[in-house]
Scaffold this active site. Structure first.
Site, short mmCIF file in Angstrom:
data_model
loop_
_atom_site.label_atom_id
_atom_site.label_comp_id
_atom_site.label_asym_id
_atom_site.label_seq_id
_atom_site.Cartn_x
_atom_site.Cartn_y
_atom_site.Cartn_z
N GLU A 157 2.88 -1.02 -13.50
CA GLU A 157 3.10 -1.90 -12.34
C GLU A 157 3.87 -3.16 -12.75
OE1 GLU A 157 2.36 -1.38 -9.01
OE2 GLU A 157 2.08 0.64 -9.79
N TRP B 138 7.44 -2.29 -12.83
CA TRP B 138 8.08 -2.30 -11.51
C TRP B 138 8.64 -3.69 -11.22
CZ3 TRP B 138 9.89 1.02 -8.11
CH2 TRP B 138 9.39 2.33 -8.08
N TRP C 22 18.34 -1.14 14.60
CA TRP C 22 16.94 -1.53 14.71
C TRP C 22 16.64 -1.99 16.14
CZ3 TRP C 22 14.16 -0.24 10.57
CH2 TRP C 22 14.78 -0.19 9.33
N ASN D 219 -1.90 -4.99 -2.30
CA ASN D 219 -0.63 -4.28 -2.46
C ASN D 219 -0.56 -3.00 -1.64
OD1 ASN D 219 2.00 -4.06 -3.86
ND2 ASN D 219 1.10 -2.18 -4.64
N TRP E 28 13.65 -4.51 8.60
CA TRP E 28 12.86 -4.87 7.42
C TRP E 28 13.08 -6.31 7.01
CZ3 TRP E 28 15.49 -6.56 3.11
CH2 TRP E 28 16.86 -6.26 3.06
N TRP F 52 10.12 -4.06 0.34
CA TRP F 52 10.45 -3.87 1.76
C TRP F 52 11.53 -2.80 1.94
CZ3 TRP F 52 8.53 -4.87 6.38
CH2 TRP F 52 7.47 -5.78 6.46
#
Length: 450
Positions: free
Chosen positions: A263, A266, A294, A329, A347, A370
């Site tokens: 993690e 990431w 959108w 998370n 987003w 996102w």
């Protein structure tokens, strides 16, 4: 020789690359000055993350004063004015940023200083430089797994030693707080717990000793303390990533330990992507989705922001964010999927709302997350994988413990109905703003048509 250490988001004395380096360079007769640039433009609108940031800064300044170390705060808006206020300086040290707009700010300061000033720009906030890894073709990685494999082939850097007693020999005490900073301190309203370097280290030790082994199993359950909650400390620089990694990897090998390290990688991956592909805050990584249309429904967006969607897990997560400045998370993925797939809202609106509210907001990780959830980014979830908020609730909050903590209107609901209450059980709770099946079909059609 006057050496200036420019603090930004690195409010700590231990394992600080900038301080380690300046102590390596300093000679008898030199002077070291600590400075912080307060740019009023970055303080508006004042929201939760500012509250946490300045509360942390106040604790850091108190710690400096207790150690007879001073921090001069320069209040100005431009790099030219900042350099002018610095005055005579022979060397400037700072922990680098490699993403915009912060890299642009740093470059502007260096340019304003001129060639006569030595500039020492250091890697500190991350384990690896954005240029550390590349594909066989020399290009940046766009997929996490091969990036992770490359990162595993390198040993992470060790913490840097900082001799605080030696710092005291060169750094003067300056306790003057400009009125502009006092105003920011006065705007802080929340009583944040466990602020500062000492508390951060305690939390790290407790996590490694008590929760790391079970991290793989517990990290997705929002009702328990299964995650590290170290991200706000990494964001403000109260805790060094090197210190975290060293303590984590020193723990006995376990599935939880390895997953937690992954993690952290990431975080490295998204930072590298952000540095190598500028402009991702405004544009999707996958150019195909620039054409995606959108919805423009401000009422739906406001309901999402307030935690009034009619989907209990989504609403509990958003209320957690609004109340605490932090969100679990797993729930960040759930609410992002809901906004972009169920509501088909841009987003970027969600990303900017998180920017206002999250005390651990880091642009690269937030934007990467996102875009992943919206299926428009690098290494993103396929567009046809749409989180079902009810299924997510049943799986990760089976007893409804987390939901009841934040959605008080449902405290009377028992059993599995807590995940999606019947009409008669909703009473003071809102009806769902969209139907899951219909919203899913609409999203699939919208993405598929591109």
């Amino acid at each position: 020789m006057k050496r200036v250490c420019w603090f930004r988001s690195d409010f700590r004395l231990t394992d600080n690359h900038m301080l380690h380096r300046v102590l390596t360079d300093v000679e008898d007769g030199d002077e070291i000055e600590f400075v912080f640039w307060l740019n009023p433009k970055y303080c508006e609108p004042f929201d939760t993350r500012h509250d946490y940031f300045f509360s942390t800064m106040r604790v850091f300044m108190d710690d400096l004063n207790s150690k007879k170390l001073g921090l001069r705060v320069i209040v100005t808006e431009t790099s030219e004015q900042f350099v002018e206020e610095l005055g005579e300086v022979d060397a400037l040290y700072f922990n680098a940023e490699y993403v915009e707009p912060f890299k642009q700010r740093d470059d502007a300061v260096i340019k304003s200083l001129g060639e006569q000033v030595k500039v020492v720009r250091l890697l500190d906030r991350h384990l690896f430089h954005p240029d550390a890894f590349s594909t066989k073709d020399g290009n940046p990685y766009k997929v996490y797994t091969p990036f992770k494999k490359a990162a595993y082939s390198e040993s992470p850097p060790k913490p840097y030693h900082v001799d605080v007693d030696q710092l005291k020999r060169f750094v003067g005490l300056s306790s003057d707080i400009p009125k502009e900073l006092k105003e920011q301190f006065e705007r802080c309203e929340r009583d944040w717990k466990a602020l500062g370097e000492t508390e951060a280290k305690k939390r790290l030790t407790r996590f490694v000793n008590e929760r790391l082994t079970n991290y793989a199993d517990d990290r997705d359950i929002p009702s328990i303390a299964g995650t590290s909650r170290l991200s706000p400390y990494l964001r403000t620089g109260v805790l060094s990533i090197r210190t975290v990694v060293e303590q984590v990897l020193a723990a006995p090998k376990s599935k939880g330990r390895d997953m937690y390290f992954d993690e952290l990688l990431w975080r490295e991956f998204y930072y590298m992507v952000m540095a190598k592909f500028p402009g991702l805050k405004e544009e999707p990584f996958n150019e195909k989705y620039k054409r995606l249309v959108w919805e423009d429904d401000e009422a739906h967006f406001e309901r999402w922001c307030k935690g009034e969607t009619g989907y209990p897990l989504v609403d509990a997560a958003m209320r957690q964010l609004n109340e605490t400045g932090w969100m679990h998370n797993r729930l960040r993925m759930v609410v992002a999927s809901f906004l972009t797939k169920h509501l088909l809202l841009d987003w970027r609106k969600g990303e900017r709302f998180f920017e206002q509210k999250l005390i651990d907001y880091e642009a690269a990780s937030n934007i990467g997350g996102w875009q992943w959830a919206a299926s428009v980014g690098t290494d993103a979830v396929p567009y046809f994988r749409i989180f079902n908020p009810v299924t997510q609730s049943e799986r990760f909050d089976p007893e409804g413990t987390f939901i009841r903590r934040y959605v008080h209107e449902l405290s009377h609901v028992t059993g599995k109905d807590i995940h999606f209450p019947k009409k008669e059980d909703r009473q003071d709770y809102i009806d769902p703003i969209v139907d899951h099946k219909e919203a899913r079909e609409r999203a699939l059609s919208r993405f598929k048509d591109l």
